[in-house]
Design an enzyme around this catalytic site. Structure first.
Site, PDB file in Angstrom:
ATOM      1  N   CYS A  27       1.932  10.252  -0.763  1.00 30.06           N
ATOM      2  CA  CYS A  27       2.126   9.008  -1.491  1.00 30.06           C
ATOM      3  C   CYS A  27       3.586   8.919  -1.855  1.00 30.06           C
ATOM      4  O   CYS A  27       4.250   9.940  -2.038  1.00 30.06           O
ATOM      5  CB  CYS A  27       1.265   9.030  -2.742  1.00 30.06           C
ATOM      6  SG  CYS A  27       1.663   7.753  -3.905  1.00 30.06           S
ATOM      7  N   ILE A  29       5.341  13.822 -15.227  1.00 26.31           N
ATOM      8  CA  ILE A  29       3.989  13.733 -14.645  1.00 26.31           C
ATOM      9  C   ILE A  29       4.049  13.828 -13.119  1.00 26.31           C
ATOM     10  O   ILE A  29       3.326  14.607 -12.507  1.00 26.31           O
ATOM     11  CB  ILE A  29       3.298  12.397 -15.035  1.00 26.31           C
ATOM     12  CG1 ILE A  29       3.254  12.230 -16.557  1.00 26.31           C
ATOM     13  CG2 ILE A  29       1.897  12.315 -14.418  1.00 26.31           C
ATOM     14  CD1 ILE A  29       2.255  13.086 -17.279  1.00 26.31           C
ATOM     15  N   ASP A  85       3.763   5.245 -15.960  1.00 28.72           N
ATOM     16  CA  ASP A  85       3.757   3.912 -15.345  1.00 28.72           C
ATOM     17  C   ASP A  85       4.732   2.937 -16.016  1.00 28.72           C
ATOM     18  O   ASP A  85       4.878   1.802 -15.563  1.00 28.72           O
ATOM     19  CB  ASP A  85       2.339   3.321 -15.368  1.00 28.72           C
ATOM     20  CG  ASP A  85       1.449   3.944 -14.303  1.00 28.72           C
ATOM     21  OD1 ASP A  85       1.951   4.703 -13.459  1.00 28.72           O
ATOM     22  OD2 ASP A  85       0.234   3.661 -14.306  1.00 28.72           O
ATOM     23  N   ARG A 120       0.318  13.999  -4.200  1.00 29.47           N
ATOM     24  CA  ARG A 120      -0.707  13.804  -5.227  1.00 29.47           C
ATOM     25  C   ARG A 120      -2.034  14.375  -4.744  1.00 29.47           C
ATOM     26  O   ARG A 120      -2.844  13.674  -4.150  1.00 29.47           O
ATOM     27  CB  ARG A 120      -0.844  12.320  -5.566  1.00 29.47           C
ATOM     28  CG  ARG A 120       0.396  11.757  -6.194  1.00 29.47           C
ATOM     29  CD  ARG A 120       0.348  10.254  -6.304  1.00 29.47           C
ATOM     30  NE  ARG A 120      -0.454   9.768  -7.404  1.00 29.47           N
ATOM     31  CZ  ARG A 120      -0.563   8.471  -7.701  1.00 29.47           C
ATOM     32  NH1 ARG A 120       0.048   7.575  -6.986  1.00 29.47           N
ATOM     33  NH2 ARG A 120      -1.315   8.085  -8.712  1.00 29.47           N
ATOM     34  N   PRO A 121      -2.277  15.657  -5.001  1.00 28.37           N
ATOM     35  CA  PRO A 121      -3.499  16.281  -4.497  1.00 28.37           C
ATOM     36  C   PRO A 121      -4.752  15.816  -5.250  1.00 28.37           C
ATOM     37  O   PRO A 121      -4.644  15.127  -6.274  1.00 28.37           O
ATOM     38  CB  PRO A 121      -3.256  17.773  -4.727  1.00 28.37           C
ATOM     39  CG  PRO A 121      -2.205  17.862  -5.766  1.00 28.37           C
ATOM     40  CD  PRO A 121      -1.441  16.582  -5.762  1.00 28.37           C
ATOM     41  N   ILE A 122      -5.922  16.198  -4.737  1.00 27.40           N
ATOM     42  CA  ILE A 122      -7.178  15.834  -5.408  1.00 27.40           C
ATOM     43  C   ILE A 122      -7.980  17.089  -5.775  1.00 27.40           C
ATOM     44  O   ILE A 122      -9.182  17.024  -5.988  1.00 27.40           O
ATOM     45  CB  ILE A 122      -8.037  14.881  -4.546  1.00 27.40           C
ATOM     46  CG1 ILE A 122      -8.300  15.474  -3.156  1.00 27.40           C
ATOM     47  CG2 ILE A 122      -7.406  13.506  -4.444  1.00 27.40           C
ATOM     48  CD1 ILE A 122      -9.470  14.811  -2.435  1.00 27.40           C
ATOM     49  N   ASP A 123      -7.268  18.235  -5.827  1.00 30.53           N
ATOM     50  CA  ASP A 123      -7.975  19.495  -6.093  1.00 30.53           C
ATOM     51  C   ASP A 123      -8.765  19.476  -7.405  1.00 30.53           C
ATOM     52  O   ASP A 123      -9.865  20.035  -7.480  1.00 30.53           O
ATOM     53  CB  ASP A 123      -6.979  20.673  -6.072  1.00 30.53           C
ATOM     54  CG  ASP A 123      -5.794  20.458  -7.010  1.00 30.53           C
ATOM     55  OD1 ASP A 123      -5.345  19.302  -7.123  1.00 30.53           O
ATOM     56  OD2 ASP A 123      -5.332  21.434  -7.620  1.00 30.53           O
ATOM     57  N   LEU A 124      -8.258  18.814  -8.427  1.00 27.40           N
ATOM     58  CA  LEU A 124      -8.974  18.812  -9.713  1.00 27.40           C
ATOM     59  C   LEU A 124     -10.290  18.040  -9.608  1.00 27.40           C
ATOM     60  O   LEU A 124     -11.294  18.428 -10.208  1.00 27.40           O
ATOM     61  CB  LEU A 124      -8.107  18.197 -10.822  1.00 27.40           C
ATOM     62  CG  LEU A 124      -6.781  18.878 -11.134  1.00 27.40           C
ATOM     63  CD1 LEU A 124      -6.134  18.246 -12.356  1.00 27.40           C
ATOM     64  CD2 LEU A 124      -6.968  20.371 -11.374  1.00 27.40           C
ATOM     65  N   ARG A 133      -5.016   5.068  -3.031  1.00 19.85           N
ATOM     66  CA  ARG A 133      -5.463   6.402  -3.440  1.00 19.85           C
ATOM     67  C   ARG A 133      -6.695   6.382  -4.330  1.00 19.85           C
ATOM     68  O   ARG A 133      -7.533   7.274  -4.272  1.00 19.85           O
ATOM     69  CB  ARG A 133      -4.347   7.058  -4.242  1.00 19.85           C
ATOM     70  CG  ARG A 133      -3.499   8.010  -3.523  1.00 19.85           C
ATOM     71  CD  ARG A 133      -2.618   8.714  -4.531  1.00 19.85           C
ATOM     72  NE  ARG A 133      -3.442   9.521  -5.446  1.00 19.85           N
ATOM     73  CZ  ARG A 133      -3.842  10.742  -5.189  1.00 19.85           C
ATOM     74  NH1 ARG A 133      -3.487  11.334  -4.088  1.00 19.85           N
ATOM     75  NH2 ARG A 133      -4.591  11.398  -6.047  1.00 19.85           N
ATOM     76  N   LYS A 161      -5.696  -3.282 -14.167  1.00 18.74           N
ATOM     77  CA  LYS A 161      -6.016  -2.758 -12.834  1.00 18.74           C
ATOM     78  C   LYS A 161      -6.597  -1.355 -12.925  1.00 18.74           C
ATOM     79  O   LYS A 161      -7.616  -1.048 -12.315  1.00 18.74           O
ATOM     80  CB  LYS A 161      -4.744  -2.733 -11.973  1.00 18.74           C
ATOM     81  CG  LYS A 161      -4.912  -1.957 -10.682  1.00 18.74           C
ATOM     82  CD  LYS A 161      -3.636  -1.902  -9.886  1.00 18.74           C
ATOM     83  CE  LYS A 161      -2.704  -0.776 -10.231  1.00 18.74           C
ATOM     84  NZ  LYS A 161      -3.103   0.549  -9.733  1.00 18.74           N
ATOM     85  N   ASN A 162      -5.938  -0.490 -13.691  1.00 18.38           N
ATOM     86  CA  ASN A 162      -6.356   0.913 -13.712  1.00 18.38           C
ATOM     87  C   ASN A 162      -7.676   1.139 -14.440  1.00 18.38           C
ATOM     88  O   ASN A 162      -8.283   2.200 -14.299  1.00 18.38           O
ATOM     89  CB  ASN A 162      -5.266   1.793 -14.332  1.00 18.38           C
ATOM     90  CG  ASN A 162      -4.102   1.999 -13.366  1.00 18.38           C
ATOM     91  OD1 ASN A 162      -4.149   1.547 -12.224  1.00 18.38           O
ATOM     92  ND2 ASN A 162      -3.059   2.679 -13.828  1.00 18.38           N
ATOM     93  N   ARG A 211       0.001  -5.452  -5.661  1.00 20.99           N
ATOM     94  CA  ARG A 211      -1.069  -4.496  -5.941  1.00 20.99           C
ATOM     95  C   ARG A 211      -1.389  -4.450  -7.430  1.00 20.99           C
ATOM     96  O   ARG A 211      -2.498  -4.071  -7.812  1.00 20.99           O
ATOM     97  CB  ARG A 211      -0.659  -3.083  -5.499  1.00 20.99           C
ATOM     98  CG  ARG A 211      -0.671  -2.861  -3.999  1.00 20.99           C
ATOM     99  CD  ARG A 211      -0.461  -1.396  -3.686  1.00 20.99           C
ATOM    100  NE  ARG A 211      -1.199  -0.576  -4.637  1.00 20.99           N
ATOM    101  CZ  ARG A 211      -0.734   0.521  -5.235  1.00 20.99           C
ATOM    102  NH1 ARG A 211       0.467   0.957  -4.962  1.00 20.99           N
ATOM    103  NH2 ARG A 211      -1.486   1.183  -6.085  1.00 20.99           N
TER     104      ARG A 211
END
Ligand code: UD1
Length: 426
Positions: A124, A335, A313, A129-133, A100, A22-23, A405
């Site tokens: 979440c 993490i 995971d 879980r930010p997306i700043d990066l 996400r 999936k990933n 999922r």
């Protein structure tokens, strides 16, 4: 709503075919936004997240066709993504909120179309879980970033320009986003402190097959020489190392013997090492990886880390294993914050777990007892299902949509190796 009803106590024996990852599939699907040609992906798993991303790509103008199914229902599917005409550059809240990973359309869209607007994924279940990066990396390639009404808008009217991106810490998604964006940027991009996960290597392989010039994927520094155009390709999605790892835990936990067909040991070495520490016998065979029990399970220690370390995971599944080990195990989640929601549910089955900050001490118990439990996220759900496989009596896992999922045909695969597991309507 559906739920899983598991009657524990059966040792699992046999072969489980491992699906496409999936990933890996999610970023691979986004590569179709980078080219006017068709991208065909083979070995795609049938999962809710794949459907969600297909809906999003459809919304942007990509047409998706299913190639004739070969090899029966357990074989992966081939889908062709035709992004010849992109007629919308907005990823709406209604789709993004379901998953996400939708943020992965941002880099490719701005690289090809000069603009992209994506709803912020929001909170979440496994922590903030930010997306700043992702955003800082796109800025380093010349994009202008603005926030408006819960959406992030990235623009680069003259196209992106190669640049130096140095991540302060490892992010899988941000590495993938910038890798795709840099493929079409003018000039050279270096990505430092890049994620080294096998899914990054799979993505770079596909992009290179489309004409990209990427070197160093799988290492800390990745170099991308931008090209003007990418073309179509056919690419087979790598096997799912987390699915394989989850069934590997099932083999040891149930004191069974499973061949994980198609699994690649080199993609899951930390998982296999921890299984060995816990008393499992791991052998690498031509067709996959075999995991079997050697009498008893012993306590072990694990700290989640970016690849090649122990995968976050896999944390919930190993916590389930620790619950039935002889002695104590110490598991640290380094993490994600708040990724211990399965602890209280495992406790309902009789587990003895103490959490202090990001560390859980699990004292193994001889017997878990079946009970109704509530899944909170994808991997936590699998941890609970694994516990159900060894608990006495019946365990009911509610909120099955989490498992759907990420685990293709879970109950079919487990039933085929002897598990007593049913999906029932509420
Ligand atoms: C991916 C995987 C997920 C896995 C995770 C870590 C997919 C679709 N999902 O998620 O299954 O658990 O890697 O292996 O591949 N972070 C920031 N800012 C950012 C981005 C990340 O602070 O802009 C933080 C996150 O909150 C987290 C850490 O960085 O604490 C690592 O997250 P990241 O590697 O980005 O995870 P995902 O790519 O979201």
């Amino acid at each position: 709503m559906e739920k899983l009803v598991i009657t524990g106590g059966t040792a699992l024996h046999g072969t489980i075919p491992i699906s496409g990852a999936k990933n890996a599939a999610l970023p691979l699907m986004c590569t179709c936004l980078l080219t006017e040609d068709k991208v065909t992906l083979e070995n795609l798993p049938r999962l809710a997240d794949i459907t969600t991303l297909t809906d999003l790509l459809n919304h942007l103008g990509v047409t998706v066709t299913i190639e004739g199914g070969k090899g029966g229902m357990l074989a992966g599917r081939s889908l062709t993504f035709d992004g010849h005409t992109i007629n919308d550059t907005v990823a709406p809240y209604d789709i993004v909120r379901k998953m996400r990973a939708s943020i992965l359309v941002l880099g490719p869209l701005v690289a090809r179309m000069g603009e992209a607007t994506v709803s912020l994924p929001g909170g979440c279940a496994i922590g903030n879980r930010p997306i700043d990066l992702h955003l800082k990396a796109l800025e380093a390639l010349g994009a202008t970033i603005e926030m408006e009404q819960g959406y992030v808008r990235a623009t680069a009217p003259g196209g992106l320009k190669g640049g130096r991106v140095r991540f302060p810490f490892v992010s899988v998604g941000a590495t993938e986003n910038i890798l795709m964006a840099a493929a079409l940027a003018k000039g050279t991009t270096t990505i430092e402190n890049a994620a080294r996960e096998p899914e990054i290597v799979d993505l770079a392989k596909c992009l290179n097959a489309m004409g990209a010039r990427i070197t160093g994927a799988g290492h800390e520094t990745i170099t991308v020489e931008g090209v003007e155009k990418l073309h179509g390709c056919t690419h087979a999605v790598m096997p799912d190392r987390i699915e394989a790892g989850s069934y590997a835990v099932a083999a040891l936990m149930t004191r069974g013997d499973l061949l994980l067909e198609g699994a690649k040991a080199e993609d899951m070495q930390a998982t296999l090492d921890t299984l060995t520490e816990a008393g499992g016998i791991v052998t690498v065979e031509d067709v996959g990886v075999r995991v079997k029990a050697n009498g008893h399970v012993q306590g072990f220690n694990a700290v989640t880390q970016p690849f090649p370390g122990f995968a976050t995971d896999m944390q919930a599944q190993f916590m389930a294993l620790a619950c039935v080990a002889d002695g104590a195990s110490v598991i640290t989640e380094a993490i994600f914050e708040n990724r211990f929601m399965h602890v209280s549910e495992l406790t309902r089955l009789g587990a003895n777990i103490t959490v202090k900050g990001s560390t859980a001490t699990v004292r193994g118990t001889k017997l878990l007892r079946g009970a109704p439990v509530m899944a909170t996220d994808l991997r936590a759900s699998m941890g609970l299902a694994l516990a159900g496989l060894v608990a006495s009596g019946e365990t009911t896992v509610n909120r099955l949509y989490h498992l759907d999922r990420g685990y293709e045909r879970l109950e079919e695969k487990l039933r085929s190796v002897g598990a007593k597991i049913e999906r029932v309507a509420d």
